[in-house]
Design a protein around this motif. Structure first.
Motif, mmCIF file in Angstrom:
data_model
loop_
_atom_site.group_PDB
_atom_site.id
_atom_site.type_symbol
_atom_site.label_atom_id
_atom_site.label_comp_id
_atom_site.label_asym_id
_atom_site.label_seq_id
_atom_site.Cartn_x
_atom_site.Cartn_y
_atom_site.Cartn_z
ATOM 1 N N ASP A 27 7.837 4.867 -9.641
ATOM 2 C CA ASP A 27 9.195 4.381 -9.904
ATOM 3 C C ASP A 27 9.225 3.102 -10.727
ATOM 4 O O ASP A 27 10.180 2.844 -11.446
ATOM 5 C CB ASP A 27 9.923 4.105 -8.578
ATOM 6 N N ASP A 113 5.567 3.388 -6.073
ATOM 7 C CA ASP A 113 6.330 4.591 -5.736
ATOM 8 C C ASP A 113 7.137 4.195 -4.505
ATOM 9 O O ASP A 113 6.579 3.921 -3.451
ATOM 10 C CB ASP A 113 5.357 5.739 -5.404
ATOM 11 N N TYR A 114 8.462 4.094 -4.646
ATOM 12 C CA TYR A 114 9.290 3.572 -3.543
ATOM 13 C C TYR A 114 9.163 4.377 -2.259
ATOM 14 O O TYR A 114 9.373 3.865 -1.184
ATOM 15 C CB TYR A 114 10.757 3.502 -3.976
ATOM 16 N N GLU A 115 8.815 5.646 -2.383
ATOM 17 C CA GLU A 115 8.673 6.462 -1.181
ATOM 18 C C GLU A 115 7.360 6.216 -0.457
ATOM 19 O O GLU A 115 7.130 6.700 0.635
ATOM 20 C CB GLU A 115 8.758 7.960 -1.533
ATOM 21 N N ILE A 117 5.810 3.087 0.034
ATOM 22 C CA ILE A 117 5.535 1.686 0.327
ATOM 23 C C ILE A 117 5.248 1.532 1.827
ATOM 24 O O ILE A 117 5.988 2.063 2.634
ATOM 25 C CB ILE A 117 6.716 0.780 -0.081
#
Ligand SMILES: [Zn+2]
Length: 117
Positions: A27, A113-115, A117
């Motif tokens: 992201d 990748d925000y998913e 973290i």
């Protein structure tokens, strides 16, 4: 365009890093751009958008951090920022015998990748 070659290298570095970290999506990408590269951030962003098309980086946000030039003095081992004020000499011992250790490259700092973290 000078920025495009950096953008392509950057995309390759980020894809390698994503692979190493098993990320299937990225992201945000943070890079450090040295002053000596002459790279203009907005042109690098544009080049990045096209260079990352059809990869997992497509649509990711590019954060650009500007890095000042840092030199390491070979005579006294101090680090300093060479500039017109200090005549590009080491402020500690006035030597010109130094090497640039930072500021002449584009380097990858992080990928997110925000998913994941
Ligand atoms: Zn010195």
């Amino acid at each position: 365009m000078h920025e495009m070659s950096y953008a392509i290298r950057l995309v390759n570095m980020a894809l390698d890093a994503a692979k190493q970290n098993n990320l299937e999506n990225v992201d945000a990408v943070t890079v450090e751009v040295g002053q000596m590269t002459g790279v203009l951030p907005h042109l690098l962003s544009e080049a990045y958008q096209s260079a990352s098309k059809s990869t997992i980086l497509e649509g990711s946000k590019l954060d650009i951090i500007k890095a000042n030039v840092t030199a390491l003095c070979n005579d006294c081992s101090s680090t300093y920022e060479p500039n017109a004020d200090n005549d590009y000499r080491c402020p500690t011992c006035k030597s010109l015998n130094s090497k640039i250790i930072k500021g002449r490259d584009v380097s990858l700092i992080s990928i997110i990748d925000y998913e994941n973290i």
